[in-house]
Motif scaffolding. Structure first.
Motif, short mmCIF file in Angstrom:
data_model
loop_
_atom_site.label_atom_id
_atom_site.label_comp_id
_atom_site.label_asym_id
_atom_site.label_seq_id
_atom_site.Cartn_x
_atom_site.Cartn_y
_atom_site.Cartn_z
N GLY A 60 0.73 -1.46 -0.15
CA GLY A 60 0.25 0.17 -0.43
C GLY A 60 0.90 1.55 -0.11
O GLY A 60 0.73 2.25 -0.97
N VAL A 61 2.02 1.38 0.41
CA VAL A 61 2.54 2.34 0.91
C VAL A 61 3.02 2.83 -0.63
O VAL A 61 3.79 3.56 -0.74
CB VAL A 61 3.47 1.84 1.83
CG1 VAL A 61 4.64 3.02 2.02
CG2 VAL A 61 3.12 2.27 3.32
N VAL A 62 4.20 1.63 -0.96
CA VAL A 62 4.93 1.83 -2.19
C VAL A 62 4.09 1.84 -3.52
O VAL A 62 4.70 2.90 -4.31
CB VAL A 62 6.27 0.84 -2.30
CG1 VAL A 62 6.83 0.06 -1.51
CG2 VAL A 62 5.73 -0.43 -2.58
N GLU A 63 3.20 1.12 -3.47
CA GLU A 63 2.52 1.58 -4.68
C GLU A 63 2.05 2.94 -5.03
O GLU A 63 2.12 3.63 -5.97
CB GLU A 63 1.38 0.42 -4.43
CG GLU A 63 0.92 -0.49 -4.56
CD GLU A 63 1.58 -1.28 -6.48
OE1 GLU A 63 2.09 -0.90 -7.03
OE2 GLU A 63 1.64 -2.43 -6.67
N GLU A 64 1.83 3.64 -3.46
CA GLU A 64 1.63 5.06 -3.51
C GLU A 64 2.44 6.53 -3.96
O GLU A 64 1.95 7.54 -3.79
CB GLU A 64 0.97 5.43 -1.36
CG GLU A 64 -0.13 4.59 -1.45
CD GLU A 64 -1.57 5.81 -1.60
OE1 GLU A 64 -1.16 6.62 -1.97
OE2 GLU A 64 -3.06 4.71 -1.03
N PHE A 65 4.02 5.71 -3.88
CA PHE A 65 4.95 6.36 -4.29
C PHE A 65 4.56 5.84 -6.40
O PHE A 65 6.12 6.99 -6.68
CB PHE A 65 6.12 6.70 -3.65
CG PHE A 65 6.98 5.41 -3.26
CD1 PHE A 65 7.18 4.51 -1.87
CD2 PHE A 65 7.78 5.21 -3.96
CE1 PHE A 65 8.29 3.98 -1.62
CE2 PHE A 65 9.12 3.80 -3.93
CZ PHE A 65 8.78 3.64 -2.85
N ILE A 123 2.97 1.66 10.34
CA ILE A 123 3.90 3.09 9.93
C ILE A 123 3.31 3.85 8.81
O ILE A 123 2.11 3.01 7.99
CB ILE A 123 5.41 2.40 9.65
CG1 ILE A 123 5.48 1.49 8.01
CG2 ILE A 123 6.39 2.39 10.43
CD1 ILE A 123 6.28 1.37 7.69
N GLY A 124 3.90 5.26 8.85
CA GLY A 124 2.47 5.79 7.59
C GLY A 124 2.96 6.93 9.27
O GLY A 124 3.28 7.88 9.79
N PRO A 125 1.97 7.99 7.98
CA PRO A 125 0.78 7.10 6.70
C PRO A 125 1.86 8.38 5.76
O PRO A 125 3.07 8.26 5.62
CB PRO A 125 0.77 9.09 6.93
CG PRO A 125 1.34 9.83 7.51
CD PRO A 125 1.93 9.48 7.71
N SER A 126 1.52 7.01 4.17
CA SER A 126 1.54 6.52 3.46
C SER A 126 1.64 7.54 2.82
O SER A 126 3.64 7.82 1.92
CB SER A 126 1.02 5.36 2.64
OG SER A 126 -0.09 6.32 2.26
N GLU A 127 1.88 8.84 2.74
CA GLU A 127 1.63 9.95 1.92
C GLU A 127 3.28 10.49 2.36
O GLU A 127 3.72 11.02 1.30
CB GLU A 127 1.44 10.96 1.96
CG GLU A 127 -0.51 10.42 1.63
CD GLU A 127 -1.63 9.65 2.37
OE1 GLU A 127 -0.94 9.21 3.57
OE2 GLU A 127 -2.10 9.14 1.88
N ALA A 128 3.58 10.18 4.00
CA ALA A 128 4.70 10.91 4.21
C ALA A 128 6.13 10.39 3.89
O ALA A 128 6.63 10.26 3.18
CB ALA A 128 4.72 10.78 5.63
N ILE A 129 5.88 9.43 3.70
CA ILE A 129 6.33 7.68 3.12
C ILE A 129 6.62 8.27 1.83
O ILE A 129 8.21 8.27 1.24
CB ILE A 129 6.10 6.74 3.76
CG1 ILE A 129 6.06 6.25 4.91
CG2 ILE A 129 7.40 5.22 3.29
CD1 ILE A 129 5.75 5.32 6.19
N GLY A 130 5.90 7.97 0.63
CA GLY A 130 6.02 8.91 -0.36
C GLY A 130 6.80 9.60 -0.55
O GLY A 130 8.01 9.87 -1.69
N ALA A 131 6.27 11.26 -0.36
CA ALA A 131 6.70 12.46 -0.17
C ALA A 131 8.35 12.10 0.48
O ALA A 131 9.18 12.74 -0.85
CB ALA A 131 6.31 13.73 0.96
#
Ligand SMILES: [Fe+2]
Ligand SMILES: [Fe+2]
Length: 318
Positions: free
Chosen positions: A72-77, A132-140
């Motif tokens: 979910g996290v990596v697909e977001e970036f 861990i997250g939010p995924s938007e922060a990890i992606g950024a």
């Protein structure tokens, strides 16, 4: 040329192999919590002698929850990266435009599918698993780096999914067929994504000097180290979730967190970095770049166990 990938053939393969969410998992379908979900070569839960077999299975399932959440996290970036690389070339090669837009559409579908599995997991698992997250922060954090460094991270992820499915075949015995089906369908489409991302990376690397490539590889390691720190924190969360699910404190807690962190490091970083195709792309960019990554992988792999996976002992990626 070190490969024969092209946009037209890759798009054709993608269109031939396309599937819909309901082919893999229905929205109201339930998971079978009497079984393991993850291949043992990735979860590394079967040999933990401080846990009984029931508890090992619970940790295996928590490792599967991690898998759903990490993707979910990596697909977001991955999705914004792919779209960013489609837009500047909309008036260019038609096969390229269609192949990359199809790539983006498939990644959006994968996000949807992983969420569907995640919802079923939450419905059936006795406690909430912290992520861990939010995924938007990890992606950024990932996307702030040079596009070529990000492209290499994504290429590493695309190739690693190929090994994940092959690992699930190898560990066939005990895995829930629905999870195996998830790994299989992701593998099918990621095989084409890996080729497209190879073409994107080749284009970004074209004309870069040795000094620039050196800097890019350093940024690649910065992203990998950041993701590794995320995985360490996730391992702590996972052991906390295990303790809540089995209603007791585990023995050797710090050891278990470190052991699960090593398993995750290999699953999400090592498998991709060690993939022959990923190494070939690096080698075509610069033999020195390939050498730097090979050195890190060699530090991760101590001894290949019988199942063809690997055991990690290095404490950091730098
Ligand atoms: Fe995907
Ligand atoms: Fe992908």
């Amino acid at each position: 040329m070190y490969h024969d990938f092209n946009y037209q053939a890759t798009l054709a393969s993608s269109l031939r192999g396309q599937w819909e969410l309901d082919d893999v998992f229905l929205a109201d379908q339930d998971l079978d919590f009497s079984r393991n979900f993850m291949p043992e070569g990735l979860a590394r839960t079967a040999a933990i002698d401080t846990l009984n077999p029931f508890e090992q299975r619970i940790l295996n399932q928590i490792s599967a929850h991690q898998y759903l959440s990490i993707f979910g996290v990596v697909e977001e970036f991955i999705l914004p990266f792919v779209l960013d690389h489609a837009r500047p070339h909309l008036a260019g090669d038609d096969w390229r435009v269609r192949a990359i837009l199809n790539f983006a559409g498939e990644e959006a579908k994968h996000i949807h599918l992983f969420k569907r599995f995640h919802n079923a997991f939450v419905r059936g698992f006795p406690v909430e698993c912290q992520m861990i997250g939010p995924s938007e922060a990890i992606g950024a954090e990932v996307l702030r780096h040079d596009p070529l460094a990000v492209g290499l991270v994504i290429l590493m992820i695309e190739w690693m999914t190929q090994q994940h499915y092959l690992g699930s075949i190898r560990d066939d015995g005990d895995i829930d067929p629905l999870f195996k089906n998830l790994l299989k369908h992701h593998w099918m489409e990621e095989a084409q994504h890996a080729k497209l991302d190879t073409l994107i990376v080749d284009a970004l690397a074209k004309g870069c000097s040795e000094g620039q490539i050196d800097q890019i590889v350093s940024e690649f390691f910065q992203i990998a180290a950041y993701l590794d720190a995320c995985l360490k924190l996730q391992s702590e969360h996972n052991v906390g979730s295990l303790e809540r699910a089995i209603n007791r404190a585990v023995d050797n807690r710090d050891w278990l967190i470190a052991q699960q962190h090593q398993a995750a490091r290999w699953t999400y970083l090592g498998v991709g970095m060690a993939h022959e195709r990923f190494k070939a792309t690096l080698g075509a960019m610069s033999p020195r770049a390939a050498g730097r990554v090979a050195k890190v992988v060699a530090g991760m792999v101590v001894a290949p166990p019988a199942d063809g996976g690997a055991v990690l002992t290095s404490s950091s990626i730098s």
